[in-house]
Design a protein around this motif. Structure first.
Motif, mmCIF file in Angstrom:
data_model
loop_
_atom_site.group_PDB
_atom_site.id
_atom_site.type_symbol
_atom_site.label_atom_id
_atom_site.label_comp_id
_atom_site.label_asym_id
_atom_site.label_seq_id
_atom_site.Cartn_x
_atom_site.Cartn_y
_atom_site.Cartn_z
ATOM 1 N N LEU A 316 0.838 -1.193 0.000
ATOM 2 C CA LEU A 316 0.000 0.000 0.000
ATOM 3 C C LEU A 316 0.874 1.243 0.000
ATOM 4 O O LEU A 316 1.798 1.356 0.807
ATOM 5 N N ASP A 317 0.591 2.170 -0.895
ATOM 6 C CA ASP A 317 1.291 3.457 -0.953
ATOM 7 C C ASP A 317 0.261 4.567 -0.837
ATOM 8 O O ASP A 317 -0.513 4.816 -1.763
ATOM 9 N N SER A 318 0.239 5.220 0.340
ATOM 10 C CA SER A 318 -0.716 6.293 0.577
ATOM 11 C C SER A 318 -0.088 7.263 1.579
ATOM 12 O O SER A 318 1.140 7.354 1.680
ATOM 13 N N THR A 319 -0.922 7.987 2.302
ATOM 14 C CA THR A 319 -0.447 8.889 3.348
ATOM 15 C C THR A 319 -1.231 8.638 4.624
ATOM 16 O O THR A 319 -2.327 8.071 4.598
ATOM 17 N N GLU A 320 -0.658 9.055 5.737
ATOM 18 C CA GLU A 320 -1.345 8.938 7.023
ATOM 19 C C GLU A 320 -2.619 9.778 6.997
ATOM 20 O O GLU A 320 -2.737 10.733 6.216
ATOM 21 N N PRO A 321 -3.619 9.430 7.830
ATOM 22 C CA PRO A 321 -4.861 10.209 7.862
ATOM 23 C C PRO A 321 -4.602 11.697 8.075
ATOM 24 O O PRO A 321 -3.684 12.085 8.788
ATOM 25 N N TRP A 322 -5.442 12.485 7.446
ATOM 26 C CA TRP A 322 -5.332 13.936 7.511
ATOM 27 C C TRP A 322 -5.412 14.427 8.953
ATOM 28 O O TRP A 322 -6.212 13.953 9.759
ATOM 29 N N SER A 323 -4.554 15.373 9.274
ATOM 30 C CA SER A 323 -4.561 16.003 10.593
ATOM 31 C C SER A 323 -4.428 17.505 10.390
ATOM 32 O O SER A 323 -3.588 17.949 9.596
ATOM 33 N N PRO A 324 -5.250 18.320 11.066
ATOM 34 C CA PRO A 324 -5.227 19.763 10.839
ATOM 35 C C PRO A 324 -3.830 20.354 11.016
ATOM 36 O O PRO A 324 -3.171 20.131 12.030
ATOM 37 N N GLY A 325 -3.381 21.091 10.007
ATOM 38 C CA GLY A 325 -2.111 21.791 10.091
ATOM 39 C C GLY A 325 -0.882 20.949 9.835
ATOM 40 O O GLY A 325 0.241 21.464 9.874
ATOM 41 N N ALA A 326 -1.046 19.652 9.579
ATOM 42 C CA ALA A 326 0.105 18.762 9.402
ATOM 43 C C ALA A 326 0.339 18.482 7.931
ATOM 44 O O ALA A 326 -0.602 18.383 7.135
ATOM 45 N N ALA A 327 1.615 18.363 7.558
ATOM 46 C CA ALA A 327 1.963 17.998 6.189
ATOM 47 C C ALA A 327 1.708 16.511 5.977
ATOM 48 O O ALA A 327 1.799 15.721 6.923
ATOM 49 N N PRO A 328 1.373 16.094 4.756
ATOM 50 C CA PRO A 328 1.131 14.675 4.495
ATOM 51 C C PRO A 328 2.354 13.819 4.829
ATOM 52 O O PRO A 328 3.478 14.166 4.495
ATOM 53 N N THR A 329 2.119 12.717 5.532
ATOM 54 C CA THR A 329 3.173 11.777 5.892
ATOM 55 C C THR A 329 2.950 10.471 5.144
ATOM 56 O O THR A 329 1.858 9.909 5.194
ATOM 57 N N PRO A 330 3.964 9.980 4.420
ATOM 58 C CA PRO A 330 3.762 8.733 3.661
ATOM 59 C C PRO A 330 3.360 7.577 4.573
ATOM 60 O O PRO A 330 3.840 7.453 5.702
ATOM 61 N N MET A 331 2.450 6.731 4.072
ATOM 62 C CA MET A 331 2.077 5.492 4.745
ATOM 63 C C MET A 331 2.262 4.377 3.714
ATOM 64 O O MET A 331 1.463 4.218 2.792
ATOM 65 N N ARG A 332 3.354 3.625 3.861
ATOM 66 C CA ARG A 332 3.708 2.570 2.924
ATOM 67 C C ARG A 332 3.952 1.301 3.718
ATOM 68 O O ARG A 332 4.885 1.244 4.523
ATOM 69 N N ARG A 333 3.119 0.305 3.483
ATOM 70 C CA ARG A 333 3.224 -0.900 4.307
ATOM 71 C C ARG A 333 2.590 -2.102 3.636
ATOM 72 O O ARG A 333 1.807 -1.974 2.687
ATOM 73 N N LEU A 334 2.917 -3.268 4.171
ATOM 74 C CA LEU A 334 2.324 -4.521 3.720
ATOM 75 C C LEU A 334 1.006 -4.733 4.453
ATOM 76 O O LEU A 334 0.945 -4.646 5.686
ATOM 77 N N VAL A 335 -0.047 -5.007 3.701
ATOM 78 C CA VAL A 335 -1.363 -5.273 4.275
ATOM 79 C C VAL A 335 -1.924 -6.532 3.616
ATOM 80 O O VAL A 335 -1.390 -7.024 2.617
ATOM 81 N N MET A 336 -3.013 -7.043 4.177
ATOM 82 C CA MET A 336 -3.638 -8.260 3.661
ATOM 83 C C MET A 336 -5.083 -7.964 3.260
ATOM 84 O O MET A 336 -5.840 -7.349 4.016
ATOM 85 N N ALA A 337 -5.473 -8.443 2.083
ATOM 86 C CA ALA A 337 -6.864 -8.337 1.632
ATOM 87 C C ALA A 337 -7.681 -9.396 2.363
ATOM 88 O O ALA A 337 -7.635 -10.572 2.015
ATOM 89 N N GLN A 338 -8.435 -8.964 3.390
ATOM 90 C CA GLN A 338 -9.132 -9.933 4.243
ATOM 91 C C GLN A 338 -10.593 -9.590 4.497
ATOM 92 O O GLN A 338 -11.260 -10.254 5.288
ATOM 93 N N ASP A 339 -11.096 -8.559 3.803
ATOM 94 C CA ASP A 339 -12.474 -8.161 4.050
ATOM 95 C C ASP A 339 -13.027 -7.512 2.780
ATOM 96 O O ASP A 339 -12.289 -7.228 1.838
ATOM 97 N N THR A 340 -14.333 -7.285 2.764
ATOM 98 C CA THR A 340 -15.001 -6.617 1.650
ATOM 99 C C THR A 340 -15.969 -5.584 2.212
ATOM 100 O O THR A 340 -16.198 -5.511 3.415
ATOM 101 N N GLY A 341 -16.552 -4.807 1.330
ATOM 102 C CA GLY A 341 -17.559 -3.822 1.722
ATOM 103 C C GLY A 341 -18.336 -3.394 0.495
ATOM 104 O O GLY A 341 -17.785 -3.341 -0.616
#
Length: 383
Positions: A316-341
């Motif tokens: 996964l290549d994204s950013t950490e959840p938005w926080s007021p006044g904060a610059a985007p922080t990369p969120m890059r990690r291994l995740v597992m496809a284990q659910d649907t919606g």
């Protein structure tokens, strides 16, 4: 945990990339910029599987490990529980790899990195139009106060799935106060919008207080819905100017100030989700996702299963959840496809499971970021 520093781990990852290229099928050269329709090699169209479930339009492009942004910087050991859980119900083609996972847990993050790079191969996901950027949202497991009987402020029932199909399909307005639904009430909560949020999330935890005042924690899991369309109650209140925002606290405050209007407000959404109650002997275990294994906070995601088979590891290549006044922080990690919606559709689309508690709720509510995804498939297995 690994004793190797992050810089050292990345150096070793870079060193083994070359050796792995010699013992696997020739990798495609990664682009220097985020892949585009013109910059990537000819993609592989994902064919329909043998099952009756059709595959939605998507594209899969085999890439080199160096194409994964931040690969080597993630603490892969944190993903090990989710990976091991996913191998309890392996997808077709995963038996050999999952046998290796079951054989011996890795001693450190580098051993796990080597295991993945030796036996898996990354494929970048793209929409049918070639777009490689999609959307990441978040979800969590809410906690609600409840009682077994209707009393005081605890007036809002969670219902079990009716056995009668005709009864099951009734819209929300016809369910409220229906005599046959009284026997289907699992518990009663004191916040109608918290109940609505529980139905959107699909599962949650109940802190149930009995007549003696004793409390017991249990889990309620998704059991089905009434086949009615979903409509946003919050959007309707916003459009009428009843609330200034759609945060849980604002909606709950509105309900407390306007008790006589709550039922009509909720009836805007005819869909009702039914639940089944489960024991919760270990509060550290997540709810079971669509794959049938417990979800791991921060490492399990919901995907479109018509495109990505459940049990597939994803980068996964994204950013950490938005926080007021904060610059985007990369969120890059291994995740597992284990659910649907029901709202999770498309190739580059994921819903990130944050866990439970107030912090998880806050992060889930703020998660709405651009996303790129790579699926990791066993060597020799094509999409």
């Amino acid at each position: 945990m690994s004793s190797m520093s992050g810089r050292g781990a990345r150096a070793v990852v870079a060193a083994i990339l070359g050796s792995l290229a010699a013992c696997s099928s020739p990798p495609l050269q990664p682009p220097q910029q985020p892949p585009s329709r013109e910059a990537t090699p000819a993609p592989v169209a994902r064919p329909a599987p043998a099952s009756a479930e059709p595959r939605a339009a998507s594209r899969w492009t085999a890439v080199d490990w160096q194409a994964l942004p931040g690969w080597g910087g993630d603490d892969l050991l944190a993903a090990w529980p989710a990976l091991r859980a996913g191998c309890q119900r392996p997808a077709p083609g995963w038996a050999e790899f999952c046998a290796r996972v079951a054989l011996q847990p890795p001693s450190d993050a580098m051993e796990l990195t080597l295991l993945l790079m030796k036996h898996l191969r990354p494929w970048q996901l793209a929409a049918d139009d070639g777009s490689t950027t999609g959307l990441l949202t978040g979800y969590f497991e809410p906690l609600l106060q409840a009682t077994r009987t209707r009393q005081g402020a605890f007036q809002w029932p969670l219902h079990a799935l009716p056995a009668d199909p005709a009864l099951r399909r009734l819209p929300r307005r016809d369910i409220d106060g229906h005599p046959r639904f009284e026997a289907l009430a699992l518990a009663f909560v004191d916040d109608p919008f918290a109940l609505l949020q529980l139905q959107v999330q699909g599962s949650g935890r109940l802190l149930v207080r009995d007549a003696s005042g004793a409390e017991r924690l249990s889990r309620v899991a998704w059991a089905g819905h009434n086949d009615q369309p979903f409509q946003s109650v919050a959007r309707a209140l916003l459009d009428r100017g009843e609330v200034a925002d759609a945060t849980p606290r604002t909606l709950s405050d509105w309900a407390r100030r306007n008790p006589a209007q709550v039922r009509d407000a909720l009836a805007v959404n005819p869909r009702v989700v039914y639940f089944r109650e489960e024991a919760l002997p270990d509060a550290s275990i997540g709810p079971r996702g669509a794959q049938g294994v417990p979800l791991t906070p921060g490492r399990s995601v919901a995907v479109d299963r018509s495109i990505v088979p459940l049990g597939t590891p994803l980068w996964l290549d994204s950013t950490e959840p938005w926080s007021p006044g904060a610059a985007p922080t990369p969120m890059r990690r291994l995740v597992m496809a284990q659910d649907t919606g029901s709202a999770i559709t498309g190739a580059v689309r994921a819903d990130f499971f944050w866990g439970w508690g107030e912090e998880a709720a806050l992060r889930a509510g703020r998660t709405r970021q651009p996303l790129r995804l790579w699926a990791l498939l066993p060597q020799g297995l094509t999409p």
